[in-house]
Design a protein around this motif. Sequence first.
Motif, PDB file in Angstrom:
ATOM      1  N   LEU A 204       0.982  -1.216  -0.210  1.00  0.00           N
ATOM      2  CA  LEU A 204       0.583   0.129   0.294  1.00  0.00           C
ATOM      3  C   LEU A 204       1.126   1.466  -0.030  1.00  0.00           C
ATOM      4  O   LEU A 204       0.559   2.430  -0.757  1.00  0.00           O
ATOM      5  CB  LEU A 204      -1.211   0.219   1.238  1.00  0.00           C
ATOM      6  CG  LEU A 204      -2.135  -1.157   1.219  1.00  0.00           C
ATOM      7  CD1 LEU A 204      -3.089  -0.934   2.577  1.00  0.00           C
ATOM      8  CD2 LEU A 204      -2.878  -0.836  -0.064  1.00  0.00           C
ATOM      9  N   ALA A 205       1.906   0.969   0.779  1.00  0.00           N
ATOM     10  CA  ALA A 205       2.690   2.439   1.035  1.00  0.00           C
ATOM     11  C   ALA A 205       3.234   2.764  -0.784  1.00  0.00           C
ATOM     12  O   ALA A 205       3.664   3.968  -1.124  1.00  0.00           O
ATOM     13  CB  ALA A 205       3.713   1.971   1.907  1.00  0.00           C
TER      14      ALA A 205
ATOM     15  N   HIS B 122      -2.802   5.583  -6.507  1.00  0.00           N
ATOM     16  CA  HIS B 122      -3.695   5.757  -7.895  1.00  0.00           C
ATOM     17  C   HIS B 122      -5.373   5.157  -7.931  1.00  0.00           C
ATOM     18  O   HIS B 122      -5.471   5.934  -6.346  1.00  0.00           O
ATOM     19  CB  HIS B 122      -3.714   4.157  -8.457  1.00  0.00           C
ATOM     20  CG  HIS B 122      -4.339   4.008  -9.964  1.00  0.00           C
ATOM     21  ND1 HIS B 122      -5.798   3.705 -10.556  1.00  0.00           N
ATOM     22  CD2 HIS B 122      -3.441   4.213 -11.220  1.00  0.00           C
ATOM     23  CE1 HIS B 122      -6.080   3.618 -11.449  1.00  0.00           C
ATOM     24  NE2 HIS B 122      -4.596   4.383 -12.298  1.00  0.00           N
ATOM     25  N   HIS B 123      -5.783   6.319  -8.671  1.00  0.00           N
ATOM     26  CA  HIS B 123      -7.468   6.292  -8.058  1.00  0.00           C
ATOM     27  C   HIS B 123      -7.843   5.520  -8.110  1.00  0.00           C
ATOM     28  O   HIS B 123      -9.221   5.432  -7.583  1.00  0.00           O
ATOM     29  CB  HIS B 123      -7.652   7.889  -9.305  1.00  0.00           C
ATOM     30  CG  HIS B 123      -7.787   7.284 -10.547  1.00  0.00           C
ATOM     31  ND1 HIS B 123      -8.886   6.098 -11.108  1.00  0.00           N
ATOM     32  CD2 HIS B 123      -7.443   7.474 -11.687  1.00  0.00           C
ATOM     33  CE1 HIS B 123      -8.862   6.471 -12.032  1.00  0.00           C
ATOM     34  NE2 HIS B 123      -7.545   6.802 -13.236  1.00  0.00           N
ATOM     35  N   SER B 124      -7.836   3.825  -8.216  1.00  0.00           N
ATOM     36  CA  SER B 124      -8.468   3.231  -8.444  1.00  0.00           C
ATOM     37  C   SER B 124      -8.125   2.216  -7.771  1.00  0.00           C
ATOM     38  O   SER B 124      -9.212   1.319  -6.602  1.00  0.00           O
ATOM     39  CB  SER B 124      -8.589   2.101  -9.269  1.00  0.00           C
ATOM     40  OG  SER B 124      -9.466   3.307 -10.656  1.00  0.00           O
ATOM     41  N   LEU B 125      -6.864   2.754  -7.024  1.00  0.00           N
ATOM     42  CA  LEU B 125      -6.622   2.219  -5.363  1.00  0.00           C
ATOM     43  C   LEU B 125      -7.057   3.059  -4.090  1.00  0.00           C
ATOM     44  O   LEU B 125      -7.342   3.761  -3.836  1.00  0.00           O
ATOM     45  CB  LEU B 125      -5.469   2.088  -5.047  1.00  0.00           C
ATOM     46  CG  LEU B 125      -4.889   1.438  -6.644  1.00  0.00           C
ATOM     47  CD1 LEU B 125      -3.369   0.932  -6.360  1.00  0.00           C
ATOM     48  CD2 LEU B 125      -6.103   0.159  -6.397  1.00  0.00           C
ATOM     49  N   VAL B 126      -7.815   1.926  -2.663  1.00  0.00           N
ATOM     50  CA  VAL B 126      -7.093   2.891  -1.541  1.00  0.00           C
ATOM     51  C   VAL B 126      -6.219   3.445  -1.135  1.00  0.00           C
ATOM     52  O   VAL B 126      -5.304   2.552  -1.448  1.00  0.00           O
ATOM     53  CB  VAL B 126      -8.073   1.797  -1.194  1.00  0.00           C
ATOM     54  CG1 VAL B 126      -7.970   2.977   0.592  1.00  0.00           C
ATOM     55  CG2 VAL B 126      -9.890   1.818  -0.719  1.00  0.00           C
TER      56      VAL B 126
ATOM     57  N   LEU C  53     -10.626  -0.028  -5.699  1.00  0.00           N
ATOM     58  CA  LEU C  53      -9.599  -1.494  -4.956  1.00  0.00           C
ATOM     59  C   LEU C  53      -9.498  -1.251  -3.567  1.00  0.00           C
ATOM     60  O   LEU C  53      -8.102  -0.426  -3.046  1.00  0.00           O
ATOM     61  CB  LEU C  53      -9.346  -2.108  -5.791  1.00  0.00           C
ATOM     62  CG  LEU C  53      -8.279  -4.069  -5.676  1.00  0.00           C
ATOM     63  CD1 LEU C  53      -9.553  -4.627  -5.620  1.00  0.00           C
ATOM     64  CD2 LEU C  53      -7.137  -4.255  -6.599  1.00  0.00           C
ATOM     65  N   THR C  54      -8.878  -2.213  -2.914  1.00  0.00           N
ATOM     66  CA  THR C  54      -8.647  -2.822  -1.611  1.00  0.00           C
ATOM     67  C   THR C  54      -8.312  -4.123  -1.599  1.00  0.00           C
ATOM     68  O   THR C  54      -8.343  -5.245  -1.848  1.00  0.00           O
ATOM     69  CB  THR C  54      -9.584  -2.004  -0.245  1.00  0.00           C
ATOM     70  OG1 THR C  54      -9.249  -1.569   0.712  1.00  0.00           O
ATOM     71  CG2 THR C  54     -10.715  -2.838  -0.473  1.00  0.00           C
ATOM     72  N   ASP C  55      -7.605  -4.096   0.218  1.00  0.00           N
ATOM     73  CA  ASP C  55      -7.544  -5.033   1.191  1.00  0.00           C
ATOM     74  C   ASP C  55      -6.235  -5.702   0.201  1.00  0.00           C
ATOM     75  O   ASP C  55      -6.772  -6.811  -0.855  1.00  0.00           O
ATOM     76  CB  ASP C  55      -8.701  -6.158   1.135  1.00  0.00           C
ATOM     77  CG  ASP C  55      -7.866  -7.108   2.214  1.00  0.00           C
ATOM     78  OD1 ASP C  55      -6.599  -7.482   2.554  1.00  0.00           O
ATOM     79  OD2 ASP C  55      -8.903  -7.603   2.653  1.00  0.00           O
TER      80      ASP C  55
ATOM     81  N   TYR D 215      -1.871  -0.611 -13.161  1.00  0.00           N
ATOM     82  CA  TYR D 215      -1.520   0.113 -12.343  1.00  0.00           C
ATOM     83  C   TYR D 215      -0.730  -0.924 -11.959  1.00  0.00           C
ATOM     84  O   TYR D 215       0.898  -1.010 -11.430  1.00  0.00           O
ATOM     85  CB  TYR D 215      -1.606   1.121 -11.758  1.00  0.00           C
ATOM     86  CG  TYR D 215      -1.140   1.597 -10.656  1.00  0.00           C
ATOM     87  CD1 TYR D 215      -0.523   2.993 -11.165  1.00  0.00           C
ATOM     88  CD2 TYR D 215      -1.248   1.610  -9.657  1.00  0.00           C
ATOM     89  CE1 TYR D 215       0.558   3.053 -10.167  1.00  0.00           C
ATOM     90  CE2 TYR D 215       0.008   1.726  -8.578  1.00  0.00           C
ATOM     91  CZ  TYR D 215       0.308   2.609  -8.870  1.00  0.00           C
ATOM     92  OH  TYR D 215       1.441   3.976  -8.011  1.00  0.00           O
ATOM     93  N   ILE D 216      -1.413  -1.675 -10.682  1.00  0.00           N
ATOM     94  CA  ILE D 216      -0.106  -2.473 -10.016  1.00  0.00           C
ATOM     95  C   ILE D 216       0.786  -3.509 -10.348  1.00  0.00           C
ATOM     96  O   ILE D 216       1.701  -4.041 -10.310  1.00  0.00           O
ATOM     97  CB  ILE D 216      -1.339  -3.160  -8.871  1.00  0.00           C
ATOM     98  CG1 ILE D 216      -2.314  -4.437  -9.614  1.00  0.00           C
ATOM     99  CG2 ILE D 216      -1.965  -2.195  -7.864  1.00  0.00           C
ATOM    100  CD1 ILE D 216      -3.007  -4.759  -8.470  1.00  0.00           C
TER     101      ILE D 216
END
Length: 453
Positions: free
Chosen positions: A64-65, A69-73, A160-162, A129-130
Motif C-alpha cells: 500500500l505504501a 492510483h485513483h482506483s486504489l484506496v 480496489l482495497t485489501d 497500474y499494480i
Amino acid sequence: MTKQFPKFLNARYRVKNVIGRGGMASVYRATDERLGRDVAIKIFELRATDKPDIQRQQAEINVLASLNHHSLVTLFDVGVDRTDPDHPQIYLVMELVDGIDLRRRLDGHPMSTRHIAQIGYDLAEGLDYIHGRGVIHRDIKPANILLAEYSSDSRARARLTDFGIALFPNSARMTNQGMTTGTAAYLSPEQARGEDVGPASDIYALGLVLLECFTGETAFPGEPIPSALARLQRDPVIPEELVPEWRHLLSTMLAREPEQRPPTAEVVLAMHQAVIAETGRHRGAEEHHLVSDERIRLQEVARLDILDTPADGAFDRITSLAARLFSVPIAIISIVDTDRIWFKSHHGLELTEIPRDPGLCASAIMSDGPWVVEDARADPRALANPLVAEKFGLQFYAGVPLTTRNGYNLGTMCVMDFKARVITAAELQTLADLAALVMSELELRLESRRVAR
C-alpha cells in the motif's frame, strides 16, 4: 468496541465504530485529531502475532505504501500499538471511502450495463497500474471493491482495497508452496490448483466479478473445496442475452488457461470501449424509451394503489425509526407522481406534497442506488435547488429508491438535515433495508387486498 482495541492510537487517531471485519483484522472509522479528518483504520487481531501473520501484515503495508492510483484506496500512515507489550498490534491508517462495497451493492436491485462497464474500467485501470509494478492482488472479489461517492461526480467510482495476500516484487511467498490463497468463489483455476499466479489470475477474478454484476449470482457458489474445483471442470455460464462484445470479453477473461486471457492493458482498452458503447446505448434508450419507461413506472405506482390510501401508522413508524437512527429532523417515504411528489409518510415535516420539479426525490429515483448530497452548498447537483438555496435551507439529503420487483423506482425512503453531514456505508445499508421494508409492506398489502376480493 472491544477492550483489546484502544480508543486513541498514537495520541492522534480517535477510534470510533467498526465498519468492516475480516479474518485477520477489523476496520474502524476514526478521526485524525491532528488534521481534523475522518479516516479508516485497519487494526489486526491479537491472534495475528506469529511470524507468518506478521509477514502478511508487513506485506500489506509495503504494498500500500508504494502505490498511488485513483482506483486504489490510499494509505496515509502505519503504526504499532504497544498498549499491551506482549501483544503489539499493527494498524494501517487509510483513506475513508464514502460509499458501499460492491458485495452490498449486488445484494440490492440490478445494476445497469453502463454502470457495470464503468466499474470494470475503473478496476481494469487499477489492475494495469499494480501489474505494471509487479504486484498481483490475488483476492479480487466484490467485498474488496468499494464504490466511492463523490458529490462533484455523477457516478460512484470503483476503488480496489485489501492487499493482505498480494504478491509484490522481491517478496517472500506468504503461503507454503501448493497452498491455495484467496476467496474460493473468485479463485482463478491456477489458484485453485495451488500454482504460481500472475496478472492473468486477477483478470480471471475480475471476469467473475463482472459476470456476477450481470447475473446477480456467484458463478461458483458453495463450500470452498467444491467451489474451487468447479472451475477446473467447467467454464462459468455467460448469459445469451448479453451483446456479442460483452460475451466475447467475458469469455476470454474467463478462459481456463492463463495464456488465453487478454493482457491487462487490453482489458483496459476493451472496458473503455464498453463504457463508450454503453453510454451511447443509454442515451439512445433515454431518447427513445424515456416516455415509455415513465408510463410503465406510473402504472406501477397505480398497481400498488398507494396514492389515495389514508394515513398509515406502519409507515409512520418506519419514518420515525429512520429519524432516530440517523439523528435527523426529517424522514420521508415519498412517491413520485406525474407532476407531484407525495409524502406518504413524513416525520418532522407538515407538508404532504410538493411539485415534482424542485424535489430531490425526483432526482433520486433516476439513480441505480443511493442518492446522497452530503453538503448541498458545495454540490453542483443541488446548489440551484430552491429547497437548498431558498428559505427551507436544506443541506443534507440521502435517499434510496423504492424499487419494484421489475426494477421501477416509485419514490424514495429518504432522510434530510439542515446541516451538512457524512453518511457511512453502514448507514446507507440501513436506509436500503428500510426501503426494502416499505416495498415488502406495499406488496403484502396488495396481495391481501387481492385475497379479500
